[in-house]
Design an enzyme around this catalytic site. Structure first.
Site, PDB file in Angstrom:
ATOM      1  N   ASN A  47     -90.613 -70.067  20.463  1.00 16.70           N
ATOM      2  CA  ASN A  47     -91.893 -70.761  20.243  1.00 16.70           C
ATOM      3  C   ASN A  47     -91.721 -71.589  18.975  1.00 16.70           C
ATOM      4  OD1 ASN A  47     -94.465 -71.644  19.820  1.00 16.70           O
ATOM      5  ND2 ASN A  47     -95.328 -69.622  19.334  1.00 16.70           N
TER       6      ASN A  47
ATOM      7  N   LYS B  44     -93.672 -73.640  17.688  1.00 12.99           N
ATOM      8  CA  LYS B  44     -94.935 -73.906  16.967  1.00 12.99           C
ATOM      9  C   LYS B  44     -94.996 -75.402  16.624  1.00 12.99           C
ATOM     10  CE  LYS B  44     -95.092 -69.083  15.805  1.00 12.99           C
ATOM     11  NZ  LYS B  44     -95.504 -67.991  14.939  1.00 12.99           N
TER      12      LYS B  44
ATOM     13  N   HIS C 161    -101.884 -67.244  22.101  1.00 14.56           N
ATOM     14  CA  HIS C 161    -101.130 -66.856  20.901  1.00 14.56           C
ATOM     15  C   HIS C 161    -102.120 -66.508  19.793  1.00 14.56           C
ATOM     16  CE1 HIS C 161     -98.543 -67.069  17.387  1.00 14.56           C
ATOM     17  NE2 HIS C 161     -97.522 -66.908  18.208  1.00 14.56           N
TER      18      HIS C 161
ATOM     19  N   GLU D 215    -102.228 -67.274  16.831  1.00 13.86           N
ATOM     20  CA  GLU D 215    -102.617 -68.419  15.990  1.00 13.86           C
ATOM     21  C   GLU D 215    -103.707 -69.239  16.689  1.00 13.86           C
ATOM     22  OE1 GLU D 215     -98.623 -69.860  15.414  1.00 13.86           O
ATOM     23  OE2 GLU D 215     -98.194 -68.085  14.210  1.00 13.86           O
TER      24      GLU D 215
ATOM     25  N   GLU E 210     -97.339 -59.082  20.443  1.00  9.03           N
ATOM     26  CA  GLU E 210     -97.029 -59.575  19.101  1.00  9.03           C
ATOM     27  C   GLU E 210     -98.011 -59.002  18.086  1.00  9.03           C
ATOM     28  OE1 GLU E 210     -94.701 -63.539  19.401  1.00  9.03           O
ATOM     29  OE2 GLU E 210     -96.828 -63.977  19.182  1.00  9.03           O
TER      30      GLU E 210
ATOM     31  N   SER F 151     -91.184 -61.608  14.004  1.00 10.44           N
ATOM     32  CA  SER F 151     -90.015 -61.566  13.116  1.00 10.44           C
ATOM     33  C   SER F 151     -88.749 -61.047  13.802  1.00 10.44           C
ATOM     34  CB  SER F 151     -90.330 -60.748  11.855  1.00 10.44           C
ATOM     35  OG  SER F 151     -91.361 -61.369  11.108  1.00 10.44           O
TER      36      SER F 151
HETATM   37  O1  LIG Z   1     -94.607 -66.806  19.023  1.00 11.67           O
HETATM   38  C1  LIG Z   1     -93.857 -66.291  18.193  1.00 11.67           C
HETATM   39  C2  LIG Z   1     -94.380 -65.379  17.227  1.00 11.67           C
HETATM   40  O2  LIG Z   1     -95.532 -65.838  16.628  1.00 11.67           O
HETATM   41  C3  LIG Z   1     -93.374 -64.800  16.300  1.00 11.67           C
HETATM   42  O3  LIG Z   1     -93.048 -65.671  15.240  1.00 11.67           O
HETATM   43  P1  LIG Z   1     -91.887 -65.229  14.217  1.00 11.67           P
HETATM   44  O4  LIG Z   1     -90.705 -64.903  15.058  1.00 11.67           O
HETATM   45  O5  LIG Z   1     -91.693 -66.417  13.343  1.00 11.67           O
HETATM   46  O6  LIG Z   1     -92.414 -64.018  13.510  1.00 11.67           O
END
Ligand SMILES: O=C[C@H](O)COP(=O)(O)O
Length: 252
Positions: A11, A13, A96, A98, A168, A214
C-alpha cells in the site's frame, strides 16, 4: 492444509509519481514474482493506468486504495468502481484505518464500498483493526468483529470467499511497533471464526486474511508461519524495490 494463496499487497499510500511508479515496476519485474504467491501493488489513482500497462506480461496485480460507492454523481474528487474497472485494476483497498480516521468512513460506508467493488468485479482488501486504547481496554476482538460483520453485510458467500481481509492494529501502522505473530494469529483466527459463524466453514477456509502494521522483510516469514495468516498489507516497507521483492519472496 490450507489451499489459500498467500498475498502480499504493498500500500503505497500517498507516495510516488507516475515516473517513480514505472521505475519501481522495472526494478521488481521478474523479482517480486514468485510461484504460489500473489503480488499486488496498491497505488495512488494518478499512477494506476501507467502501472496497469507496466505490469502487463507479469504476474503482478494492481490495486487502488479507495473507491466511491456510487458509479457516478456529484461527488467532487471521488473515483468510482466503474472508473477503476476501466483502468484495469484488480484489487481495491477498502476501509483502511486512515480512511476511517481522516475521511470519516463508517462501517456502513465501508459496506457500501464492498458492494460497489463486487458490482464492478474488483476484489476488495478490507481493513479492520483496533486503536491502542481499544486494545488496552481488551476490546480488540469486539472491534474486529463489529468491523468484519459491518463490512461483509449483504455479501454472498461466494463474494466473501474472494474477499481479502487485512487485520491492521492501528497502533502498529507506521510506528515500527508490530503485533507479535502469535497475537496476530489469535486475532486473525478469531476473524476467520466470525466468517464461519456468518457464512460457513468452507467460506471461512477460503477467505484470505492478511496482517498489516510495520511488517518488514525480516518479520514477514514469522507471520506467514501462522496457521491463519495468509499474507501482509505493507505500507512503508513496500516503497523500495529491494524491500518489496524480499517481502514477496518471504511469503513463499
Ligand atoms: O496499509 C498498510 C498499513 O497501513 C501498514 O503500514 P506500515 O507497513 O507502514 O506500518
Amino acid at each position: 492444509m490450507s489451499t489459500r494463496k498467500p498475498i502480499i499487497a504493498g500500500n503505497w499510500k500517498m507516495f510516488k509519481t507516475i515516473s517513480e511508479a514505472k521505475q519501481f515496476v522495472e526494478a521488481v519485474k521478474g523479482e517480486a514474482e514468485v510461484d504460489g504467491v500473489e503480488s499486488v501493488i496498491c497505488a495512488p489513482y494518478t499512477t494506476l493506468p501507467a502501472l496497469v500497462e507496466a505490469v502487463q506480461g507479469t504476474s503482478i496485480a494492481i490495486g487502488a486504495q479507495n473507491v466511491h460507492f456510487e458509479d457516478n454523481g456529484a461527488y467532487t474528487g471521488e473515483i468510482s468502481g466503474l472508473m477503476l474497472k476501466e483502468i484495469g485494476v484488480k484489487y481495491v483497498i477498502i476501509g483502511h484505518s486512515e480512511r476511517r480516521a481522516y475521511f470519516a468512513e463508517t462501517d456502513e460506508i465501508v459496506n457500501k464500498k464492498m458492494h460497489a467493488a463486487f458490482k464492478h468485479n474488483l476484489l476488495p482488501i478490507v481493513c479492520v483493526g483496533e486503536k491502542l486504547e481499544e486494545r488496552d481496554a481488551g476490546q480488540t476482538k469486539d472491534v474486529c468483529k463489529t468491523q468484519t460483520v459491518g463490512a461483509l453485510a449483504g455479501l454472498t458467500a461466494a463474494q466473501v470467499a474472494e474477499t481479502v481481509i487485512a487485520y491492521e492494529p492501528i497502533w502498529a501502522i507506521g510506528t515500527g511497533k508490530s503485533s507479535t505473530a502469535a497475537d496476530a494469529q489469535d486475532v486473525i483466527g478469531y476473524i476467520r471464526s466470525i466468517v464461519a459463524e456468518l457464512y460457513d466453514q468452507t467460506t471461512a477456509d477460503a477467505v484470505r486474511i492478511q496482517y498489516g502494521g510495520s511488517v518488514k522483510p525480516e518479520t514477514v516469514v514469522e507471520y506467514m508461519g501462522q496457521t491463519d495468516i495468509d499474507g501482509a498489507l505493507v505500507g512503508g516497507a513496500s516503497l523500495e524495490p529491494a524491500s518489496y521483492i524480499a517481502l514477496v519472496r518471504g511469503a513463499k
